[in-house]
Design an enzyme around this catalytic site. Structure first.
Site, short mmCIF file in Angstrom:
data_model
loop_
_atom_site.label_atom_id
_atom_site.label_comp_id
_atom_site.label_asym_id
_atom_site.label_seq_id
_atom_site.Cartn_x
_atom_site.Cartn_y
_atom_site.Cartn_z
N CYS A 1 54.43 -15.73 -75.37
CA CYS A 1 55.16 -15.41 -76.60
C CYS A 1 54.22 -15.40 -77.80
CB CYS A 1 56.29 -16.42 -76.81
SG CYS A 1 57.25 -16.08 -78.30
N CYS B 1 62.72 -21.77 -74.96
CA CYS B 1 63.64 -21.40 -76.03
C CYS B 1 64.89 -20.68 -75.54
CB CYS B 1 62.92 -20.57 -77.08
SG CYS B 1 62.01 -19.17 -76.40
#
Length: 364
Positions: A104, A200
Site C-alpha cells: 500500500c 485496514c
C-alpha cells in the site's frame, strides 16, 4: 527546501488517527500551506470488507476545522483493489503470508496518492508515519523514527529516491507519548482515539471468515514431521509458519504445544512439529525477491548489515549476497525462527533503512 514554508504546499494524508492529526497540526504551526486529504481505499457498500471510513472522515473533518486547514476526500478504491488487494489474494493462493501495508505504501500512498498530490500543486506529501528523511551526500536517506517501539520504516522499505524527495514525516522525531500529549494540549478531536491495528480492510472482523469470502477453502490433513496424521486443517491459506494457536490439536496432557512448520500446496498438507525450540522451526537464511534499495548508488555484491523479518522484531545480524534479477540471498548470523514467505525482509545500517525484499524461500 528552497521555498519558505508559507510558499510550500504540503498535502497530508489523514487517516482520522492521532498520528496524522498531530502531523497536520505541526505542519500548520511551522507555517506551511497545508491541505488534509483522506484516502478512501475500500468500498464500504461491499459488506465483505469492514471499514470505519465514515467515522474516520468525520474525525479528519473535525481536526482540520480545529487547526484551520482545508480538507478533501479522494477515492482510490480501484487502484487499491488492482494493486494491493489482488496481490494480497494471489499471495494467499500461493500459500504465502503477504504484507499489504508494504504494498500500500509503495503503490498507493507514495504512488497513486503522491501523483494526485502533485497534480494539486503540492511540493510535498506528508504522512503520520514514524520515520524520518534526510539528505546526505547527494541522496535521500530513510531513517528510523526516534520512537523505536513505533518505528515504521519496515513498512516503507520499498520507497525510492523520487518518493523520498517528496515525502515529509512530521512526527518521526517524536515519542508516541509526547505526540499524544501534543494532541491533548491542542484539544484535537482524535487525541484519545486508540491506534488502529490489523489489516485496514478487515478491521476487527474474523480473518478466516473474511478470506473465505474471496478464496475457496480446501480442508486437508495436518501431519507431523514423522508422518503421523494429527488432525484436519481448514485450508492452508489460514495458517502461517510458526503458528501455534488455532490448530485444534494437542491440549492438556499431550506434551509440548504444536507449531506449523511447513505447507505442501500440491498435496494440501499442513506439517506440524512439537516444541517451540524444535530445529525444524529455524532457518539459516532466505532468498529475497523484488529487492529494492533506497540508495541508487552502486552496491557491493556482499553486504554485512542487520535485518528485520517482521515488524517490531529486534534487528538481527545478516550477510546479504546480491544476485541477478533483483534477488538476494540473506544468511543469518544466528538461526532465525518462523521466517515467513511473503513477508518483508528489511535491511538496516544503524538508524538508516537500506531497503528490503520479499521473503521468497527459506534456506534451512
Amino acid at each position: 527546501m528552497s521555498k519558505a514554508p508559507k510558499d510550500t504546499k504540503v498535502v497530508i494524508g489523514m487517516s482520522g488517527g492521532v498520528d496524522s492529526s498531530v502531523a497536520a497540526l505541526l505542519l500548520k504551526q511551522q507555517g506551511y500551506d497545508v491541505v488534509g486529504i483522506f484516502m478512501k481505499n475500500w468500498d464500504e457498500s461491499d459488506e465483505l470488507g469492514y471499514c470505519t471510513s465514515a467515522e474516520d472522515y468525520e474525525d479528519v473533518r473535525r481536526v482540520c476545522d480545529q487547526i484551520g486547514i482545508p480538507y478533501y476526500s479522494v477515492n482510490f478504491e480501484k487502484e487499491y483493489w488492482d494493486r494491493v488487494f489482488t496481490y494480497f489474494l494471489n499471495e494467499y493462493k500461493a500459500g504465502r503470508t503477504p504484507n499489504p501495508d508494504v504494498m500500500c505504501n509503495k503503490e498507493i500512498k507514495f504512488k497513486a496518492f503522491l501523483d494526485h498530490a502533485i497534480k494539486l500543486g503540492a511540493d510535498y506529501l506528508a504522512t503520520g508515519h514514524y520515520a524520518q528523511v534526510d539528505y546526505s551526500d547527494g541522496e535521500y536517506r530513510l531513517l528510523r523514527g526516534v520512537d523505536t517501539n513505533k518505528d515504521q520504516t519496515y513498512f516503507l522499505n520499498q520507497l525510492n529516491q523520487y518518493q523520498l524527495s517528496k515525502a515529509m514525516f512530521p512526527v518521526g522525531h517524536l515519542q508516541k507519548k509526547d505526540l499524544r500529549q501534543i494532541a491533548l494540549d491542542a484539544g484535537l478531536a482524535t487525541a484519545s482515539k486508540k491506534d488502529s491495528t490489523g489489516i485496514c480492510f478487515i478491521g476487527e472482523r474474523n480473518f478466516k471468515e473474511f478470506l473465505s469470502n474471496y478464496l475457496p477453502a480446501k480442508p486437508g490433513k495436518i501431519i507431523s514431521l514423522d508422518g503421523e496424521v494429527k488432525g484436519k486443517h481448514d485450508g492452508l491459506m489460514y495458517y502461517t509458519l510458526g503458528q501455534r494457536k488455532g490448530l485444534g490439536i494437542g491440549g492438556a496432557g499431550t506434551g509440548e504445544p504444536w507449531f506449523v512448520v511447513d505447507k505442501d500446496l500440491e498435496k494440501n498438507i499442513l506439517y506440524v512439529t512439537q516444541g517451540e525450540t524444535h530445529p525444524s522451526l529455524y532457518s539459516r537464511g532466505l532468498i529475497g525477491a523484488d529487492l529494492q534499495w533506497v540508495s541508487e548508488n552502486p552496491k557491493p555484491s556482499v553486504i554485512k548489515c542487520t535485518a528485520k523479518f517482521r515488524y517490531r522484531q529486534p534487528d538481527q545480524g545478516v550477510t546479504v549476497y546480491v544476485e541477478e534479477g533483483n534477488t538476494c540471498r540473506v544468511m543469518f548470523d544466528e538461526p532465525q525462527k518462523a521466517i515467513t514467505p511473503g513477508q518483508a525482509v528489511v535491511f538496516y545500517d544503524g538508524v538508516v533503512c537500506l531497503g528490503g525484499a520479499t521473503i521468497d524461500q527459506i534456506l534451512k
